[in-house]
Motif scaffolding. Structure first.
Motif, mmCIF file in Angstrom:
data_model
loop_
_atom_site.group_PDB
_atom_site.id
_atom_site.type_symbol
_atom_site.label_atom_id
_atom_site.label_comp_id
_atom_site.label_asym_id
_atom_site.label_seq_id
_atom_site.Cartn_x
_atom_site.Cartn_y
_atom_site.Cartn_z
ATOM 1 N N THR A 110 84.877 30.701 20.133
ATOM 2 C CA THR A 110 85.471 31.506 21.210
ATOM 3 C C THR A 110 86.827 30.941 21.627
ATOM 4 O OG1 THR A 110 83.305 32.167 22.016
ATOM 5 C CG2 THR A 110 85.135 32.331 23.573
ATOM 6 N N GLU A 111 86.927 29.624 21.729
ATOM 7 C CA GLU A 111 88.183 29.025 22.188
ATOM 8 C C GLU A 111 89.324 29.231 21.197
ATOM 9 O OE1 GLU A 111 87.758 25.054 23.662
ATOM 10 O OE2 GLU A 111 86.352 25.665 25.241
ATOM 11 N N LYS A 150 90.316 31.921 20.120
ATOM 12 C CA LYS A 150 91.017 33.140 20.522
ATOM 13 C C LYS A 150 92.147 32.867 21.516
ATOM 14 C CE LYS A 150 86.690 35.820 20.263
ATOM 15 N NZ LYS A 150 85.791 36.704 21.061
ATOM 16 N N SER A 210 94.645 31.000 21.468
ATOM 17 C CA SER A 210 96.014 30.815 20.980
ATOM 18 C C SER A 210 96.864 32.030 21.312
ATOM 19 C CB SER A 210 96.000 30.592 19.463
ATOM 20 O OG SER A 210 95.437 31.715 18.802
ATOM 21 N N ASP A 211 96.217 33.152 21.623
ATOM 22 C CA ASP A 211 96.885 34.397 22.014
ATOM 23 C C ASP A 211 97.018 34.402 23.536
ATOM 24 O OD1 ASP A 211 97.557 36.984 22.761
ATOM 25 O OD2 ASP A 211 96.169 37.949 21.373
ATOM 26 N N TYR A 229 95.590 37.400 25.472
ATOM 27 C CA TYR A 229 94.132 37.344 25.575
ATOM 28 C C TYR A 229 93.720 36.328 26.641
ATOM 29 C CZ TYR A 229 89.257 36.999 24.203
ATOM 30 O OH TYR A 229 87.889 37.018 24.217
ATOM 31 N N SER A 284 97.142 28.661 26.849
ATOM 32 C CA SER A 284 95.952 28.991 27.644
ATOM 33 C C SER A 284 96.061 28.398 29.038
ATOM 34 C CB SER A 284 94.681 28.483 26.950
ATOM 35 O OG SER A 284 94.557 27.070 27.050
#
Length: 431
Positions: free
Chosen positions: A100-101, A103, A105-106, A109, A139
């Motif tokens: 899950t983590e 993701k 990098s976007d 999101y 993030s």
């Protein structure tokens, strides 16, 4: 200036050490807020006549006003894996958390999940939290941007992780230092935000990376540090293999200079007397996360033992290993954990730990945690009749302590009628 009427409860001391002076309760009270800060608190009957003409009044009669709740340990990127089935800690990380983590990098999101996470905090009455992001600097940027937009007092930091994780989630000792330093320069002390140096836990950081974390703590006084400690027995054995020169798990951090009053370690379940003494002597804080400890089968946090040994601690949800954003649910599970250890957690101490105790654990009690004049006006409005069962049960309570215990045992997000940040409405159940 704005005025808020309702029953008012806040804590002035720890009920464990000051049982007779710990709480202030006003059955029909008035809370005055001016420019985002507490101006005064007292009985409605004596304060209302002296209010300036035209002062707006929000009447929450029949409801309970309390300081906002404080969560010492949570992971915003794990919002979407809360309630994932059937794994203990190390398998849970590899099967749910790490994929899950990736993701995050976007940044777009990450921003969307940060907003959802913050809305869940407010809906559950949590106004301050200490938050893990991911290894990706973007993030952390996303979370701080959302927190700043909502004017929240938050602590967060980029995860440092240079081994034993997927390649897409690994940095290096040097890059983690450089990225963290840039984020510190940009965000630490901005608005109501603070930065926490964040090595995930000892197994995913080399000794060099932990030393880099220690350098950051030395270079920027006032920084926080957050990580995990002694959560799971398999984890303890792994740390012993990875750090053969360390006398125990805590020493892996201690050798890097990562103990002190601004250092918060989640869990701290499996600790020797020596480790507890070193935590107490250094003022290091533990975050007790009962819903996570039960869900992942990690073990039982012994409040009585840690209190006797002088270790500082308060409460965390540990979303998403933890199963609820609600600190009311967390209080209920904390009580059950202590029952298994032959110790009863008094409701006054429970609510203290979720408010002023949490503020003290984070060295933020000069800003938040109770309703003393000058403090920031982050507070919640609790509806003790928010469900049919609560309404029925509360009618049969004879004391305030009994009512608080019922709220902690039966309560959840439905209790929160409204959440205010700096005196402004940030969430309303009616909206």
């Amino acid at each position: 200036m704005r005025a808020f009427r309702g029953s008012i409860l806040h804590y002035l001391e720890d009920p464990h050490s000051h049982p007779d002076q710990a709480r202030e309760y006003i059955e029909d009270g008035l809370l005055l807020v001016e420019s985002g800060r507490i101006r005064a608190v007292g009985p409605y009957a004596s304060m209302m006549p002296s209010l300036p003409t035209g002062t707006p009044l929000e009447d929450y009669s029949g409801k309970l006003l309390m300081p906002g709740m404080i969560d010492l340990h949570t992971h915003y990127p794990q919002t979407e894996v809360i309630a994932s089935y059937g794994r203990q800690l190390l398998d849970w990380l590899n099967n749910y958390t790490f994929p899950t983590e990736m993701k995050f990098s976007d940044k777009a999101y990450a921003s969307a999940i940060a907003e959802r996470f913050v809305q869940e905090l407010l809906r559950n009455g949590t106004t301050t939290a200490m938050v893990f992001t991911t290894v990706h600097p973007q993030s952390t940027e996303a979370f701080f941007e959302v927190a700043e937009q909502h004017q929240l007092r938050m602590i967060a930091g980029k995860v440092m992780m240079d081994r034993h994780a997927p390649a897409g989630l690994c940095d290096t000792a040097e890059s983690s230092y450089t990225d963290s330093k840039a984020l510190i320069e940009r965000w630490h002390g901005k608005a109501r935000l603070s930065y926490a140096v964040t090595p995930r836990f000892a197994p995913t950081s080399t000794p060099e990376q932990l030393q880099a974390a220690g350098r950051l703590m030395q270079e920027y006084p006032g920084l926080y540090l957050q990580s995990h400690l002694a959560e799971n027995r398999d984890e303890l054995a792994w740390v012993a293999e990875l750090f053969p020169q360390a006398r125990d798990y805590l020493d892996a951090y201690e050798q890097a200079g990562l103990l002190g009053p601004h250092c918060v370690y989640a869990h701290g379940i499996h600790l020797s007397d020596s480790a507890c003494q070193r935590l107490a002597d250094s003022g290091t804080v533990l975050a007790h996360c009962p819903t996570s400890n039960l869900f992942l089968g990690s073990g039982l946090f012994d409040m009585s033992r840690l209190t006797d040994q002088g270790v500082r601690f308060a409460l965390g949800t540990d979303v998403g290993g933890g199963t609820s954003f609600s600190l009311f649910r967390t209080l209920g599970e904390a009580y059950k954990v202590q029952q298994l250890l032959q110790h009863s957690l008094h409701p006054d101490r429970a609510f203290y730990l979720a408010t002023l105790g949490g503020a003290r654990a984070l060295s933020l009690d000069q800003h938040i945690g109770n309703f003393l004049p000058g403090k920031e006006a982050d507070f919640i409005v609790i509806d003790p009749e928010s469900t049919p069962l609560l309404s029925f049960r509360i009618q049969h309570c004879k004391t305030l302590s009994e009512k608080l215990f019922v709220l902690a045992t039966l309560g959840d997000d439905r209790l929160i009628a409204a959440t205010y940040i700096l005196g402004q409405l940030a969430y309303s159940q009616e909206a």
